[in-house]
Design a protein around this motif. Structure first.
Motif, mmCIF file in Angstrom:
data_model
loop_
_atom_site.group_PDB
_atom_site.id
_atom_site.type_symbol
_atom_site.label_atom_id
_atom_site.label_comp_id
_atom_site.label_asym_id
_atom_site.label_seq_id
_atom_site.Cartn_x
_atom_site.Cartn_y
_atom_site.Cartn_z
ATOM 1 N N VAL A 62 9.242 -1.153 2.070
ATOM 2 C CA VAL A 62 9.457 -0.715 0.688
ATOM 3 C C VAL A 62 8.212 0.023 0.224
ATOM 4 O O VAL A 62 7.100 -0.486 0.362
ATOM 5 C CB VAL A 62 9.731 -1.914 -0.240
ATOM 6 C CG1 VAL A 62 9.916 -1.431 -1.675
ATOM 7 C CG2 VAL A 62 10.951 -2.689 0.226
ATOM 8 N N THR B 108 12.302 -3.998 -6.252
ATOM 9 C CA THR B 108 11.987 -4.686 -5.006
ATOM 10 C C THR B 108 12.721 -6.015 -4.907
ATOM 11 O O THR B 108 13.322 -6.338 -3.880
ATOM 12 C CB THR B 108 10.465 -4.922 -4.900
ATOM 13 O OG1 THR B 108 9.779 -3.668 -4.963
ATOM 14 C CG2 THR B 108 10.110 -5.623 -3.595
ATOM 15 N N LEU C 43 5.527 -4.172 2.021
ATOM 16 C CA LEU C 43 5.531 -3.637 0.665
ATOM 17 C C LEU C 43 4.233 -2.863 0.461
ATOM 18 O O LEU C 43 3.169 -3.457 0.334
ATOM 19 C CB LEU C 43 5.631 -4.763 -0.368
ATOM 20 C CG LEU C 43 6.731 -5.807 -0.148
ATOM 21 C CD1 LEU C 43 6.634 -6.899 -1.195
ATOM 22 C CD2 LEU C 43 8.107 -5.159 -0.178
ATOM 23 N N ASN D 116 3.058 -0.019 -3.825
ATOM 24 C CA ASN D 116 3.976 -0.415 -4.898
ATOM 25 C C ASN D 116 3.263 -0.758 -6.211
ATOM 26 O O ASN D 116 3.930 -1.057 -7.206
ATOM 27 C CB ASN D 116 4.826 -1.602 -4.444
ATOM 28 C CG ASN D 116 5.795 -1.216 -3.346
ATOM 29 O OD1 ASN D 116 6.716 -0.445 -3.563
ATOM 30 N ND2 ASN D 116 5.568 -1.723 -2.149
#
Length: 512
Positions: A219, A227, A244, A247
């Motif tokens: 992500v 998320t 992740l 972000n």
């Protein structure tokens, strides 16, 4: 060298207009080699026909095209540059197959049945950087699969409505499509541009004929809410990695996201680089958020890899890792502004003897961190396979003092030293001393300081740029050639010495 069977398969798939008819005459045992030939040569129409009549329950990219053959002395057919058009052809063929099955109750057609139940696309190399317009990216395959899921789901609803309008048979049941499904095992990459379509695909996938089962979930640049929405929509079993990055979650955002990871009972890897965490900021609630984050990490009992790169963790490593239940095997702390006490804690922790991969890039090991680093390497020497010390201000003198500790890591396979101000003599000394490491196969070294066009180049900065001066390509080529000759004369021609970070980027914890 390819086998005679493969060469014949390559010839056959080149005659694409008649491929579908020919497949009806061929035994199922030839399908795998035909698929290999079609994929390697970019025969998209042949791939469509092969997948449309696939005679086995499983079609695995890795098994057919990946590194399985490599272990038997043959190079992987898939290589590092999968074709976007070929991947798209396989996805479209699965969609076409499912549409045909959904239409069968209405048209009565019974072609040679495709037996496909599982399409395994895991392990595709992301080639978005230098693959050109035909290069496959993980973002592309994710978007293509998501759109395919939605398309088939909508078509199923159309067929169900059509079936409900037909006259009922003797049993009183409507003529409706028989249940059919194909599971796609894949790695997913999502950002703001593909979020909506993937969210819809995951939410409809459980009820649709085509559903996604994620292995590695990446992500990038999404909000906390987005998320969490995707994490909640994933099927929990089989997810081994959550990545992740970029972000901008911060400590509070991570505390909001991490509770949703406890569903993933197979989770081994958690990567949180560039999360905008800075414990040096005097903000109310920082300590509470740190305790929360540590507690959430402690609720991931099987975690083996943790990446906190570019988080400012000065003096807080003990607090952050203190609740982990099992030792980590991969720990990436690049540019984390660690203090001597952080390295001292790590040396004394139960993680040190278990570490296979350690990344401490971006720290200044020219001063007070040097002795703690040596001690840490001594504690990890029995297990360490991969060590990154890039952009760490290591001069020839400092590296020479560190080499005894590095050479004690007898199982070391990869050493990353890019971005350090080393000279050609320093690199030669490094090579002469590390040839004793029997498993060392890759060394990523910096451009030597004496290969820059201007004299007295500046030391590297923490921002990641080594020097602003241009490299003298002719001088550097001569140094590279000399290093290669030294490797050959030492009987270590199997070891790759390179100044390219591209090779380094392909290394992964799960490949160790």
């Amino acid at each position: 060298m390819h086998s005679l069977v493969f060469l014949c398969a390559r010839r056959l798939v080149s005659y694409c207009p008649g491929a579908r008819c020919a497949l009806d005459l061929l035994p199922a045992e030839l399908y795998p080699v035909l698929f290999q030939a079609a994929f390697l040569d970019g025969r998209t129409l042949a791939l469509r026909d092969l997948v449309g009549t696939w005679p086995f329950p499983v079609l695995s990219f890795q098994r057919l095209l990946g590194h399985c053959g490599h272990h038997r002395g043959r190079p992987p057919l898939l290589g590092e540059k999968p074709s976007k058009l070929c991947v798209q052809a396989v996805i479209l063929a699965v969609v076409a197959h499912l549409r045909r099955v959904l239409e069968e109750p209405f048209h009565g057609t019974r072609e040679r049945r495709c037996r496909l139940q599982v399409l395994d696309m895991t392990g595709l190399q992301d080639n978005d950087i230098d693959g050109g317009p035909e290069g496959m990216s993980l973002w592309f395959s994710t978007a293509a699969l998501a759109k395919a899921c939605i398309e088939v789901f909508k078509y199923q609803n159309v067929c169900l409505k059509r079936g409900s309008k037909r006259l009922k048979g003797p049993s009183g049941a409507s003529a409706a499509p028989q249940p059919i499904s194909v599971e796609v095992r894949t790695d997913l990459f999502v950002n703001g541009t593909s979020y909506s379509v993937l969210r819809d695909a995951l939410q409809t996938g459980a009820a649709g004929p085509l559903h996604l089962k994620c292995r590695d979930f990446h992500v990038e640049e999404l909000s906390v809410a987005s998320t969490v929405s995707l994490l909640e929509s994933l099927e929990p079993t089989g997810v081994r990695r959550v990545d992740l990055r970029f972000n901008n979650l911060g400590l509070a955002g991570l505390c909001a996201v991490l509770p949703h990871l406890t569903r993933f009972t197979d989770l081994l890897s958690l990567r949180l680089p560039y999360s905008n965490v800075d414990v040096r900021r005097l903000v109310v609630g920082t300590d509470a958020d740190l305790r929360c984050l540590a507690a959430q990490l402690g609720r991931l009992p099987y975690l083996k890899e943790l990446n906190l790169g570019s988080s400012r963790l000065s003096g807080k490593l003990r607090q952050l890792l203190g609740d982990l239940r099992a030792p980590l095997e991969s720990l990436e702390l690049a540019f984390c502004y660690l203090l001597p006490g952080d390295l001292a804690f790590l040396s004394q922790s139960f993680h040190a003897p278990a570490l296979k991969k350690l990344d401490l890039s971006g720290h200044d090991f020219s001063e007070n961190l040097f002795q703690p680093l040596r001690h840490l390497l001594e504690e990890t020497s029995a297990s360490l396979l991969h060590l990154d010390l890039m952009e760490c201000r290591l001069t020839d003198t400092r590296l020479e003092a560190l080499l005894p500790a590095i050479c004690r890591c007898s199982r070391l396979r990869c050493l990353g030293l890019f971005g350090n101000p080393l000279s050609t003599p320093g690199l030669k000394a490094l090579l002469r001393q590390t040839v004793v490491l029997p498993d060392l196969r890759l060394v990523v070294y910096p451009y030597p300081v004496d290969c820059y066009s201007q004299e007295s180049p500046r030391l590297p900065s923490a921002s990641g740029r080594l020097f602003n001066n241009a490299v003298d390509e002719e001088r550097f080529a001569a140094v590279s050639a000399e290093l290669c000759r030294m490797l050959v004369s030492s009987g270590r021609a199997d070891t790759v010495w390179t100044a390219s970070l591209c090779r380094h980027g392909a290394l992964d914890y799960f490949a160790l």
